[in-house]
Design a protein around this motif. Structure first.
Motif, PDB file in Angstrom:
ATOM      1  N   HIS A   1     -16.387  36.054 -26.182  1.00 22.26           N
ATOM      2  CA  HIS A   1     -17.490  36.956 -26.524  1.00 22.26           C
ATOM      3  C   HIS A   1     -17.436  37.362 -27.995  1.00 22.26           C
ATOM      4  N   ILE A   2     -16.222  37.530 -28.508  1.00 20.02           N
ATOM      5  CA  ILE A   2     -16.075  37.849 -29.937  1.00 20.02           C
ATOM      6  C   ILE A   2     -16.504  36.658 -30.784  1.00 20.02           C
ATOM      7  N   ASN A   3     -16.061  35.465 -30.389  1.00 17.57           N
ATOM      8  CA  ASN A   3     -16.398  34.250 -31.144  1.00 17.57           C
ATOM      9  C   ASN A   3     -17.894  33.956 -31.135  1.00 17.57           C
ATOM     10  N   SER A   4     -18.573  34.340 -30.042  1.00 18.23           N
ATOM     11  CA  SER A   4     -20.012  34.070 -29.943  1.00 18.23           C
ATOM     12  C   SER A   4     -20.866  35.179 -30.561  1.00 18.23           C
ATOM     13  N   GLY A   5     -20.224  36.276 -30.977  1.00 20.49           N
ATOM     14  CA  GLY A   5     -20.962  37.390 -31.561  1.00 20.49           C
ATOM     15  C   GLY A   5     -21.482  38.394 -30.557  1.00 20.49           C
ATOM     16  N   LYS A   6     -21.125  38.214 -29.276  1.00 22.81           N
ATOM     17  CA  LYS A   6     -21.589  39.155 -28.255  1.00 22.81           C
ATOM     18  C   LYS A   6     -20.758  40.439 -28.236  1.00 22.81           C
ATOM     19  N   LEU A   7     -19.583  40.377 -28.865  1.00 26.05           N
ATOM     20  CA  LEU A   7     -18.753  41.560 -29.065  1.00 26.05           C
ATOM     21  C   LEU A   7     -18.302  41.585 -30.516  1.00 26.05           C
ATOM     22  N   LYS A   8     -17.996  42.766 -31.010  1.00 28.24           N
ATOM     23  CA  LYS A   8     -17.553  42.942 -32.395  1.00 28.24           C
ATOM     24  C   LYS A   8     -16.121  43.478 -32.385  1.00 28.24           C
ATOM     25  N   ALA A   9     -15.178  42.730 -32.963  1.00 28.95           N
ATOM     26  CA  ALA A   9     -13.780  43.153 -33.000  1.00 28.95           C
ATOM     27  C   ALA A   9     -13.573  44.209 -34.076  1.00 28.95           C
ATOM     28  N   LEU A  10     -13.009  45.350 -33.689  1.00 33.70           N
ATOM     29  CA  LEU A  10     -12.796  46.454 -34.624  1.00 33.70           C
ATOM     30  C   LEU A  10     -11.346  46.598 -35.058  1.00 33.70           C
ATOM     31  N   ALA A  11     -10.408  46.258 -34.170  1.00 28.98           N
ATOM     32  CA  ALA A  11      -8.979  46.387 -34.487  1.00 28.98           C
ATOM     33  C   ALA A  11      -8.172  45.679 -33.413  1.00 28.98           C
ATOM     34  N   VAL A  12      -6.948  45.294 -33.745  1.00 26.76           N
ATOM     35  CA  VAL A  12      -6.025  44.736 -32.754  1.00 26.76           C
ATOM     36  C   VAL A  12      -4.847  45.686 -32.584  1.00 26.76           C
ATOM     37  N   THR A  13      -4.209  45.630 -31.418  1.00 29.36           N
ATOM     38  CA  THR A  13      -3.195  46.629 -31.076  1.00 29.36           C
ATOM     39  C   THR A  13      -1.772  46.194 -31.401  1.00 29.36           C
ATOM     40  N   THR A  14      -1.618  45.024 -32.006  1.00 25.38           N
ATOM     41  CA  THR A  14      -0.291  44.522 -32.352  1.00 25.38           C
ATOM     42  C   THR A  14       0.217  45.149 -33.649  1.00 25.38           C
ATOM     43  N   LYS A  15       1.508  44.946 -33.912  1.00 23.47           N
ATOM     44  CA  LYS A  15       2.122  45.504 -35.120  1.00 23.47           C
ATOM     45  C   LYS A  15       1.527  44.884 -36.382  1.00 23.47           C
ATOM     46  N   THR A  16       1.244  43.579 -36.314  1.00 21.47           N
ATOM     47  CA  THR A  16       0.651  42.868 -37.450  1.00 21.47           C
ATOM     48  C   THR A  16      -0.630  42.170 -36.995  1.00 21.47           C
ATOM     49  N   ARG A  17      -1.448  41.735 -37.941  1.00 25.97           N
ATOM     50  CA  ARG A  17      -2.677  41.023 -37.599  1.00 25.97           C
ATOM     51  C   ARG A  17      -2.356  39.710 -36.879  1.00 25.97           C
ATOM     52  N   ILE A  18      -3.315  39.221 -36.110  1.00 25.49           N
ATOM     53  CA  ILE A  18      -3.062  38.008 -35.341  1.00 25.49           C
ATOM     54  C   ILE A  18      -3.830  36.825 -35.946  1.00 25.49           C
ATOM     55  N   PRO A  19      -3.274  35.616 -35.843  1.00 24.17           N
ATOM     56  CA  PRO A  19      -3.885  34.437 -36.468  1.00 24.17           C
ATOM     57  C   PRO A  19      -5.321  34.158 -36.026  1.00 24.17           C
ATOM     58  N   SER A  20      -5.639  34.429 -34.760  1.00 25.13           N
ATOM     59  CA  SER A  20      -6.980  34.108 -34.282  1.00 25.13           C
ATOM     60  C   SER A  20      -8.047  35.076 -34.799  1.00 25.13           C
ATOM     61  N   LEU A  21      -7.612  36.263 -35.286  1.00 24.01           N
ATOM     62  CA  LEU A  21      -8.547  37.255 -35.851  1.00 24.01           C
ATOM     63  C   LEU A  21      -7.956  37.798 -37.158  1.00 24.01           C
ATOM     64  N   PRO A  22      -7.788  36.935 -38.159  1.00 29.61           N
ATOM     65  CA  PRO A  22      -7.057  37.333 -39.372  1.00 29.61           C
ATOM     66  C   PRO A  22      -7.723  38.434 -40.184  1.00 29.61           C
ATOM     67  N   ASN A  23      -9.026  38.594 -40.041  1.00 37.40           N
ATOM     68  CA  ASN A  23      -9.740  39.602 -40.829  1.00 37.40           C
ATOM     69  C   ASN A  23      -9.890  40.941 -40.109  1.00 37.40           C
ATOM     70  N   VAL A  24      -9.356  41.009 -38.904  1.00 36.50           N
ATOM     71  CA  VAL A  24      -9.464  42.247 -38.122  1.00 36.50           C
ATOM     72  C   VAL A  24      -8.200  43.079 -38.324  1.00 36.50           C
ATOM     73  N   PRO A  25      -8.320  44.305 -38.827  1.00 42.64           N
ATOM     74  CA  PRO A  25      -7.134  45.134 -39.076  1.00 42.64           C
ATOM     75  C   PRO A  25      -6.459  45.571 -37.783  1.00 42.64           C
ATOM     76  N   THR A  26      -5.223  45.984 -37.893  1.00 40.58           N
ATOM     77  CA  THR A  26      -4.511  46.542 -36.741  1.00 40.58           C
ATOM     78  C   THR A  26      -4.902  48.011 -36.553  1.00 40.58           C
ATOM     79  N   VAL A  27      -4.618  48.526 -35.373  1.00 41.96           N
ATOM     80  CA  VAL A  27      -4.814  49.966 -35.136  1.00 41.96           C
ATOM     81  C   VAL A  27      -3.916  50.759 -36.093  1.00 41.96           C
ATOM     82  N   ALA A  28      -2.708  50.245 -36.324  1.00 39.86           N
ATOM     83  CA  ALA A  28      -1.784  50.916 -37.240  1.00 39.86           C
ATOM     84  C   ALA A  28      -2.374  51.021 -38.645  1.00 39.86           C
ATOM     85  N   GLU A  29      -3.052  49.970 -39.097  1.00 39.95           N
ATOM     86  CA  GLU A  29      -3.699  49.990 -40.412  1.00 39.95           C
ATOM     87  C   GLU A  29      -4.887  50.942 -40.448  1.00 39.95           C
TER      88      GLU A  29
END
Length: 321
Positions: A210-238
């Motif tokens: 859904h994110i890849n198709s544009g049906k959802l918008k990624a705002l942040a990831v919950t991991t310690k560092t950014r993830i390769p599949s969403l490199p431009n999405v900041p972490t919650v920590a950031e």
């Protein structure tokens, strides 16, 4: 002396019977209970595992969705099932977190289940309906602060890692964002996709398409560092929450007192399944990190995770009537 010989004989015969049973196990279909509706990551992981175990062990492993009460209905069905290896449970940290925030659940997480294998883990993502005027978590929280009646979260279940992450973010931001609980990720996702709910925190595998198709918008990831599949999405920590980290993991359990020989056989076959090309193909591209850790290691992991979730629940004062 004769009494001790008879006792030893009976014990050896019992052990021999258990070993023979494990050797022939399974000799009929095995049911894997998923305590949510289809469509979420727990369901996806269970179905991939079931397919691989069916191929490896020569009997059907069939997924049964038994949703309700934040996973408690399906989980309780497994807790009360015969401990013979023919009824299993695939669950997430919801199994250990839900009892920490509600007054009563119908089972004891430690006594009523046998940990078999830690299947793996995935990052989670804060994802919003595209029409929400926010491109990152900071903007989303600012919107919730200025227009509180327009913003809401959906979650797969009370006590799920998604719900706990939402509560932790609410607590850290000092905001009271409504959280709507559903009977599984699939149902929650449908309402976010339709715009009835503003956002969700979800495991990557069920939201990635859904994110890849544009049906959802990624705002942040919950991991310690950014993830390769969403490199431009900041972490919650950031995004204003230093040190924040929470992932969703998945495990395989049986009812309490599952025979050791069957537990060991299932753990070995599950570890083999988690190393298979099928898992890499179906789950690897979606940031799933396979584990296959066995009963002892999984039990120790559960103990540590209970402490992590208990701290978050206490600090955020999460109590559900």
């Amino acid at each position: 002396m004769d009494q001790w010989i008879r006792l030893l004989t009976v014990t050896l015969l019992a052990l021999s019977s258990i070993a023979a049973h494990a050797q022939s196990y399974p000799d009929r279909p095995v049911r894997i209970v998923v305590p949510y509706v289809p469509g979420g990551t727990v369901d996806l992981v269970a179905r991939v595992l079931a397919q691989r175990l069916s191929e490896q062990m020569g009997q059907p492993f069939v997924v049964e969705n038994r949703a309700g009460a934040s996973g408690s209905i399906g989980s309780d069905a497994v807790a009360k099932a015969t401990a013979d290896g023919y009824t299993l449970l695939v669950q997430s940290p919801t199994l250990i977190a839900h009892p920490l925030m509600v007054k009563k659940v119908p089972y004891d997480v430690i006594k009523d289940f046998t940990p078999i294998s830690l299947l793996g883990s995935v990052p989670m993502v804060v994802a919003a309906y595209p029409g929400v005027p926010a491109d990152n978590l900071k903007q989303f929280l600012d919107l919730a602060r200025t227009k509180p009646k327009e913003i809401s979260f959906g979650t797969s279940a009370i006590g799920s890692p998604m719900h706990v992450a939402q509560e932790a973010i609410k607590h850290g931001a000092k905001l009271d964002i409504p959280i709507i609980a559903y009977r599984g990720t699939g149902a929650a996702l449908n309402d976010v996709l339709g715009g009835q709910v503003s956002a969700i925190i979800d495991a990557i595998p069920s939201s990635a398409a859904h994110i890849n198709s544009g049906k959802l918008k990624a705002l942040a990831v919950t991991t310690k560092t950014r993830i390769p599949s969403l490199p431009n999405v900041p972490t919650v920590a950031e995004s204003g929450f230093p040190g924040f980290e929470l992932v969703s993991w998945y495990g395989l359990w049986g009812p309490g007192k599952l025979p050791e020989a069957i537990t060991k056989r299932l753990a070995e076959e599950t570890a083999r399944a988690m190393r298979s090309p099928l898992v890499a193909e179906r789950l690897g591209a979606q940031a799933f990190i396979p584990s296959g850790a066995g009963p002892t290691e999984f039990s120790n992991y559960i103990t540590k995770e209970i402490a992590v979730y208990a701290r978050i629940v206490r600090d955020a004062n999460i109590q559900i009537d």
